[in-house]
Design an enzyme around this catalytic site. Sequence first.
Site, short mmCIF file in Angstrom:
data_model
loop_
_atom_site.label_atom_id
_atom_site.label_comp_id
_atom_site.label_asym_id
_atom_site.label_seq_id
_atom_site.Cartn_x
_atom_site.Cartn_y
_atom_site.Cartn_z
N ILE A 1 2.22 3.85 -4.13
CA ILE A 1 1.17 4.86 -4.05
C ILE A 1 1.66 6.18 -3.47
CG2 ILE A 1 -1.00 5.43 -2.86
CD1 ILE A 1 -1.77 2.49 -3.14
N ASP A 2 2.37 6.12 -2.36
CA ASP A 2 2.71 7.34 -1.61
C ASP A 2 3.43 8.41 -2.43
OD1 ASP A 2 1.58 5.91 0.40
OD2 ASP A 2 3.41 5.65 1.59
N HIS B 1 0.81 -1.21 0.00
CA HIS B 1 0.00 0.00 0.00
C HIS B 1 0.85 1.27 0.00
CE1 HIS B 1 -3.47 2.49 0.57
NE2 HIS B 1 -2.97 3.03 1.67
N CYS B 2 2.14 1.16 0.24
CA CYS B 2 2.95 2.38 0.45
C CYS B 2 3.76 2.80 -0.77
CB CYS B 2 3.88 2.18 1.65
SG CYS B 2 3.00 2.06 3.23
N ILE B 3 4.74 2.00 -1.13
CA ILE B 3 5.72 2.46 -2.12
C ILE B 3 5.12 2.72 -3.50
CG2 ILE B 3 7.97 1.99 -3.17
CD1 ILE B 3 8.68 0.34 -0.79
#
Length: 458
Positions: A292-293, A288-290
Amino acid sequence: MDSARSNGCSPLTSLPSSAEHLLQAIARKRARAGVIGLGYVGLPLAITIARNGFAVTGFDIDPAKIVALDAGRSYIEAVPDAALRTESEAGRFRSTTDFSQLSGCDVILICVPTPLTKHREPDMSYVVRTAEAVAETLRPGQLVVLESTTYPGTTDELVRPILERGALRSGTDFFLGFSPEREDPGNRDFETATIPKIVAGDGPAASALMQAFYGAVVKAIVPVSSNATAEAVKLTENIFRAVNIALVNEMKVLYEAMGIDIWEVVDAAKTKPFGYMPFYPGPGLGGHCIPIDPFYLTWKSREFELPTRFIELAGEINSSMPRHVVGRLAEALDIRLGKALSRSRVLVIGLAYKKNVPDIRESPSLKLIELIEERKGKADYHDPFVTEIPKTREYMALKGRPSVALDEATVSGYDAVLIATDHDAVDYAALARWSPLVIDTRNAFARRGIDGGNIVKA
């Protein structure tokens, strides 16, 4: 961004009486915490808070999660059933879908998703709806904290106005903070309580409350001057990783053309004791992080008419890797087996985005399956942690597809095996024996000392 607010690190003179009351409740562990969103971030956080002596109510819109939790069954690897039952039986943790119970919570932590739209713009709908739910029962003396990863300014510019639609004001009536989650699913070296926690507040009272509360539940806190700074910290951490992974992915493609093994290069380079940090290539980014962020910051940068070329280029490179891998697969099938991908059956090993976890969020394996089938090949998968493909926003056609067995009769029926996720539970030596062709995107075979003429790195 409202720069007129006091910075969270300024010396304290006097606090509103409601803040003093909450500080005392936190110190005595009489404050009740409410955690909204009981997923990979929220549930471990809720149990950590409960383990440290606070009463916790967990909130989620999914009734199935509440049923499981009430039965003492955890669906998150980081929270064993025994830990969940211990806190539940002690009366420190309970869960509900009834958001009206937020009025009974002194500290409210928002841990909801912040995905991207199809146009790579922030989808803040979960945060907005949650803030609106909190606003319905908001009362004086509550501390409201956003933990969801987002662009700098979200807490102060989006959440605060929603909470201030009534008569209550941040910093005097209620208190608002931001503390980014730093979970790493599958990492057995760190857990919620042992990862240093970035904390910030909207003004000195909120900052003091943030430090008091998180200081009581984790080993170390790192106060910063504003909510926007804390939001930027989380984005910076993940953008750093995304850019460096993109760099090594780009070098992988170049070194492949030169006949050089990128894995050998990185392993040799990391022996330098200074000035180098190893990053590894793969079939694409997941989690969910790399993936998207970084795009939260590129979106926000438009407000300031400033380019984010490194970030956008990194996104392009990382997003292109599944297509590169499928190209290498097609090439290997043609050269080594004399067979077109359109007439081939491929077994993808690993649906989760990283090893030894069941998390498929943004997994490149889903894209690999889609690309193989776009080229008329047949793709199945095996994953010891994912029995069937659940509903996803982008890959609805794959929903319900089951994980196939990993035995000689099954594997030998495929033209190629593609290693997308290198779960430790997989017997790689057997795969090398059973499959006529193996495409390895994780260096899984070489790391285990397994060699073979049918193994192709991609």
